[in-house]
Design a protein around this motif. Structure first.
Motif, short mmCIF file in Angstrom:
data_model
loop_
_atom_site.label_atom_id
_atom_site.label_comp_id
_atom_site.label_asym_id
_atom_site.label_seq_id
_atom_site.Cartn_x
_atom_site.Cartn_y
_atom_site.Cartn_z
N GLN A 46 83.33 4.79 81.40
CA GLN A 46 84.68 4.79 81.95
C GLN A 46 84.74 4.00 83.26
OE1 GLN A 46 87.24 6.12 80.35
NE2 GLN A 46 88.78 5.70 81.90
N SER A 47 83.72 4.08 84.09
CA SER A 47 83.75 3.41 85.40
C SER A 47 83.53 1.91 85.28
CB SER A 47 82.70 4.02 86.33
OG SER A 47 81.41 3.78 85.80
N TRP A 59 75.65 17.67 79.05
CA TRP A 59 75.40 16.94 80.29
C TRP A 59 75.14 15.46 80.00
CZ3 TRP A 59 70.83 14.58 82.11
CH2 TRP A 59 70.90 14.14 83.43
N PHE A 109 78.38 13.74 79.01
CA PHE A 109 79.22 13.54 80.19
C PHE A 109 78.76 12.33 80.99
CE2 PHE A 109 80.07 14.32 84.71
CZ PHE A 109 81.45 14.37 84.67
N LYS A 110 77.46 12.22 81.20
CA LYS A 110 76.92 11.08 81.94
C LYS A 110 77.24 9.77 81.22
CE LYS A 110 74.64 12.43 85.58
NZ LYS A 110 75.06 11.99 86.89
N TYR A 111 77.04 9.74 79.89
CA TYR A 111 77.27 8.53 79.12
C TYR A 111 78.73 8.10 79.20
CZ TYR A 111 77.95 5.48 75.12
OH TYR A 111 78.30 4.43 74.32
N PHE A 112 79.66 9.02 78.95
CA PHE A 112 81.06 8.66 78.93
C PHE A 112 81.62 8.38 80.32
CE2 PHE A 112 81.06 10.88 74.72
CZ PHE A 112 81.31 9.75 73.98
N SER A 113 81.15 9.04 81.36
CA SER A 113 81.64 8.74 82.70
C SER A 113 81.15 7.38 83.16
CB SER A 113 81.23 9.84 83.69
OG SER A 113 79.83 9.85 83.84
N GLY A 114 79.94 6.97 82.75
CA GLY A 114 79.46 5.63 83.08
C GLY A 114 80.24 4.56 82.36
#
Length: 152
Positions: A57-58, A47, A50-55
């Motif tokens: 990416q955006s 989790w 996921f939070k680190y890489f989605s941030g």
């Protein structure tokens, strides 16, 4: 010898056909607790990643101003009547094989019907490339043929 015979003839001890001692409850319970902790740690780690890489990416800047524009693919090109298409294709091929036409007008290449091309080939023969060897023409035609009856 008499002692060993007595042992072999002695009746075996009767054993019950079930487990005589209980399972180690403490060991099973400890295994389940450790397994639960490892699963919980793995879920939290996933989790967090996921939070680190989605941030990350955006926050990226698009490489092109058109990167956000969505292009629709071309629609499907379906054959409405495949039999007619095949008939038309074969008729075009047959016409190309049985008619005269220019293949390349600048080079002077023409297309000749197959029957006429075979007749011309029989009349003129296949073209032979000239011998361009620097040693001159070979005299292979004047050499005697090897004798097949010679002993080896």
């Amino acid at each position: 010898m008499s002692l060993s015979m007595d042992k072999s003839n002695a009746a075996p001890a009767i054993s019950p056909r079930y487990e005589t001692r209980d399972a180690n409850v403490r060991g099973v319970f400890t295994f389940l607790v450790v397994l639960s902790l490892v699963l919980a740690f793995t879920a939290l780690l996933c989790w967090g990643m996921f939070k680190y890489f989605s941030g990350a990416q955006s926050n990226r800047v698009p490489a092109s101003p058109f990167a956000g524009a969505r292009q629709l693919p071309a629609g499907p090109q379906l054959q409405v009547n495949p039999r007619e298409d095949l008939k038309r294709f074969r008729a075009e091929q047959e016409h190309a094989l049985e008619s005269y036409s220019w293949e390349n007008k600048e080079d002077g290449t023409v297309r000749v019907p197959i029957e006429r091309a075979m007749e011309l080939l029989l009349q003129k023969g296949l073209p032979v490339a000239p011998n361009t060897s620097s040693t001159g023409p070979s005299d292979d035609s004047q050499k005697p043929a090897p004798d097949g009856s010679a002993k080896r």
